[in-house]
Design an enzyme around this catalytic site. Sequence first.
Site, PDB file in Angstrom:
ATOM      1  N   LYS A  67      98.881  -8.358   1.823  1.00  0.00           N
ATOM      2  CA  LYS A  67      97.847  -7.498   1.201  1.00  0.00           C
ATOM      3  C   LYS A  67      98.554  -7.019  -0.183  1.00  0.00           C
ATOM      4  O   LYS A  67      99.738  -6.468  -0.060  1.00  0.00           O
ATOM      5  CB  LYS A  67      97.697  -6.315   2.068  1.00  0.00           C
ATOM      6  CG  LYS A  67      96.652  -5.199   1.346  1.00  0.00           C
ATOM      7  CD  LYS A  67      96.009  -4.363   2.466  1.00  0.00           C
ATOM      8  CE  LYS A  67      96.929  -3.048   2.557  1.00  0.00           C
ATOM      9  NZ  LYS A  67      95.963  -1.808   3.270  1.00  0.00           N
ATOM     10  N   SER A 199      97.607  13.722   3.556  1.00  0.00           N
ATOM     11  CA  SER A 199      98.875  13.448   2.510  1.00  0.00           C
ATOM     12  C   SER A 199      99.666  14.545   2.357  1.00  0.00           C
ATOM     13  O   SER A 199     100.367  14.659   1.246  1.00  0.00           O
ATOM     14  CB  SER A 199      98.365  12.871   1.119  1.00  0.00           C
ATOM     15  OG  SER A 199      97.301  13.516   0.498  1.00  0.00           O
TER      16      SER A 199
HETATM   17  P1  NAD Z   1      92.402  11.416   0.714  1.00  0.00           P
HETATM   18  O1  NAD Z   1      93.091  11.443  -0.643  1.00  0.00           O
HETATM   19  O2  NAD Z   1      91.051  10.985   0.598  1.00  0.00           O
HETATM   20  O3  NAD Z   1      92.437  12.800   1.521  1.00  0.00           O
HETATM   21  C1  NAD Z   1      93.764  13.509   1.356  1.00  0.00           C
HETATM   22  C2  NAD Z   1      93.733  14.472   2.563  1.00  0.00           C
HETATM   23  O4  NAD Z   1      94.864  15.112   2.626  1.00  0.00           O
HETATM   24  C3  NAD Z   1      92.539  15.655   2.419  1.00  0.00           C
HETATM   25  O5  NAD Z   1      92.226  16.053   3.702  1.00  0.00           O
HETATM   26  C4  NAD Z   1      93.344  16.631   1.573  1.00  0.00           C
HETATM   27  O6  NAD Z   1      92.887  17.897   1.873  1.00  0.00           O
HETATM   28  C5  NAD Z   1      94.993  16.595   2.170  1.00  0.00           C
HETATM   29  N1  NAD Z   1      95.949  17.037   1.640  1.00  0.00           N
HETATM   30  C6  NAD Z   1      96.271  16.922   0.394  1.00  0.00           C
HETATM   31  N2  NAD Z   1      97.438  17.435  -0.184  1.00  0.00           N
HETATM   32  C7  NAD Z   1      97.616  18.238   1.029  1.00  0.00           C
HETATM   33  C8  NAD Z   1      98.669  19.188   1.345  1.00  0.00           C
HETATM   34  N3  NAD Z   1      99.403  19.590   0.286  1.00  0.00           N
HETATM   35  N4  NAD Z   1      98.744  19.859   2.472  1.00  0.00           N
HETATM   36  C9  NAD Z   1      97.681  19.640   3.388  1.00  0.00           C
HETATM   37  N5  NAD Z   1      97.039  18.785   3.416  1.00  0.00           N
HETATM   38  C10 NAD Z   1      96.925  17.997   2.282  1.00  0.00           C
HETATM   39  O7  NAD Z   1      93.391  10.452   1.463  1.00  0.00           O
HETATM   40  P2  NAD Z   1      92.987   9.383   2.641  1.00  0.00           P
HETATM   41  O8  NAD Z   1      92.577   7.920   1.963  1.00  0.00           O
HETATM   42  O9  NAD Z   1      91.981  10.146   3.388  1.00  0.00           O
HETATM   43  O10 NAD Z   1      94.512   9.165   3.062  1.00  0.00           O
HETATM   44  C11 NAD Z   1      94.983  10.329   3.762  1.00  0.00           C
HETATM   45  C12 NAD Z   1      96.530  10.044   4.143  1.00  0.00           C
HETATM   46  O11 NAD Z   1      96.451   8.765   5.111  1.00  0.00           O
HETATM   47  C13 NAD Z   1      97.339   9.666   2.956  1.00  0.00           C
HETATM   48  O12 NAD Z   1      98.462  10.290   3.165  1.00  0.00           O
HETATM   49  C14 NAD Z   1      97.492   8.238   3.024  1.00  0.00           C
HETATM   50  O13 NAD Z   1      98.453   7.573   2.203  1.00  0.00           O
HETATM   51  C15 NAD Z   1      97.531   7.829   4.485  1.00  0.00           C
HETATM   52  N6  NAD Z   1      96.802   6.544   4.940  1.00  0.00           N
HETATM   53  C16 NAD Z   1      97.681   6.149   6.309  1.00  0.00           C
HETATM   54  C17 NAD Z   1      97.451   4.834   6.289  1.00  0.00           C
HETATM   55  C18 NAD Z   1      98.097   4.216   7.610  1.00  0.00           C
HETATM   56  O14 NAD Z   1      98.144   2.993   7.977  1.00  0.00           O
HETATM   57  N7  NAD Z   1      98.949   4.997   8.343  1.00  0.00           N
HETATM   58  C19 NAD Z   1      96.396   4.130   5.875  1.00  0.00           C
HETATM   59  C20 NAD Z   1      95.484   4.619   5.009  1.00  0.00           C
HETATM   60  C21 NAD Z   1      96.038   5.647   4.355  1.00  0.00           C
END
Ligand code: NAD
Length: 320
Positions: A67, A199
């Site tokens: 990917k 995040s």
């Molecule tokens: P997004 O940008 O749509 O949402 C981000 C979320 O994090 C929101 O709820 C926001 O309010 C919150 N946030 C941002 N800054 C913050 C802070 N300082 N303190 C607390 N909360 C905060 O992102 P998304 O696509 O929903 O992804 C969320 C997270 O999941 C990201 O960190 C991304 O990298 C991770 N992710 C992990 C996987 C995995 O396989 N584990 C896969 C995809 C995404």
Amino acid sequence: MYYVSEDEVRGLLSHALAFDAVRDVFASVAAGEAINFPVIREELGHANAVYGFKSGLDLRTKTLGLKSGGYWPGNEARGLTNHQSTVLLFDPDTGRPSALLGGNAMTAYRTAASSANSIAELARKDSKVLGIVGAGFQSRFQIEAAVRQRDFTRIVGYNFHAEMLPNLAKVAQDLGLPFDAVTPQQLAEQSDVIITITSSFEPQIMAEWIQPGTHIACMGTDTTGKQEIDAKIFGKACVFADQITQSITIGEAQHAHSQGLLAIEEITPIGAVINGDRPGRKRDDDITVFDGTGIGLQDLAVATVIQELAQKQGIGRRFD
Ligand code: NAD
């Protein structure tokens, strides 16, 4: 070479399909039949973007591929998704490319399938309240996949950016479940299952709030420095991960591990539980934590099933 566009992939995806594909690949990883190759992730120095590759091989399903993609923060202003990814599959017998698929929707489904598998294996059977920390793009998929695993009767949610909470209320409404916005402490005290998908770089959920019997799926931490829950929770929980090396380096367990609260031997691969080789939850009052760091093989596993489905249904196209 078969091509399935992002829109076509989205049309073929389902939570059931992703759940099964991810369960199977977690099992392959734990059985030593699938390997993830080292991840490449680089700042591009252009468009403020981060770009990389995740690749792997699953001998059980004969899946080889990668990917490729990353994060382009300026995309939203152009009406595009910030996260962009594409999956390329190869024939493991010849090395020839076999399929190219849009990977954006797949990422959300395979991530939700990861936490859903942890709920299936580790959450108490009588779990009723689902707590979700995070209200961004991934949160809808996380909730949709979770409610397929237990008979949840209520959803509670918290998000650092309160203005995003209506996103969660909408998902709950679509699923016909009552929703309450709560404080992080209330969320921890009321939930049987907690999913964190933010995040954040600071813990949102503290150890003293967690009730016996809770299952926590930490899904947001996928980079050094990110953190969603108090590292002390790991000291009193049974800990599981999609991949242990990622868990202690870029996953939620990185903090507990570096602080000496969690040894590598104390982390069980979720695939070993799926395979029946290691126990999952032993007692109703165990606290279980799943560290879902996200592995490339999850994407490849879902992509392989989607490719087969697309070909069977005549969706997508073949080209030389
Ligand atoms: P997004 O940008 O749509 O949402 C981000 C979320 O994090 C929101 O709820 C926001 O309010 C919150 N946030 C941002 N800054 C913050 C802070 N300082 N303190 C607390 N909360 C905060 O992102 P998304 O696509 O929903 O992804 C969320 C997270 O999941 C990201 O960190 C991304 O990298 C991770 N992710 C992990 C996987 C995995 O396989 N584990 C896969 C995809 C995404």
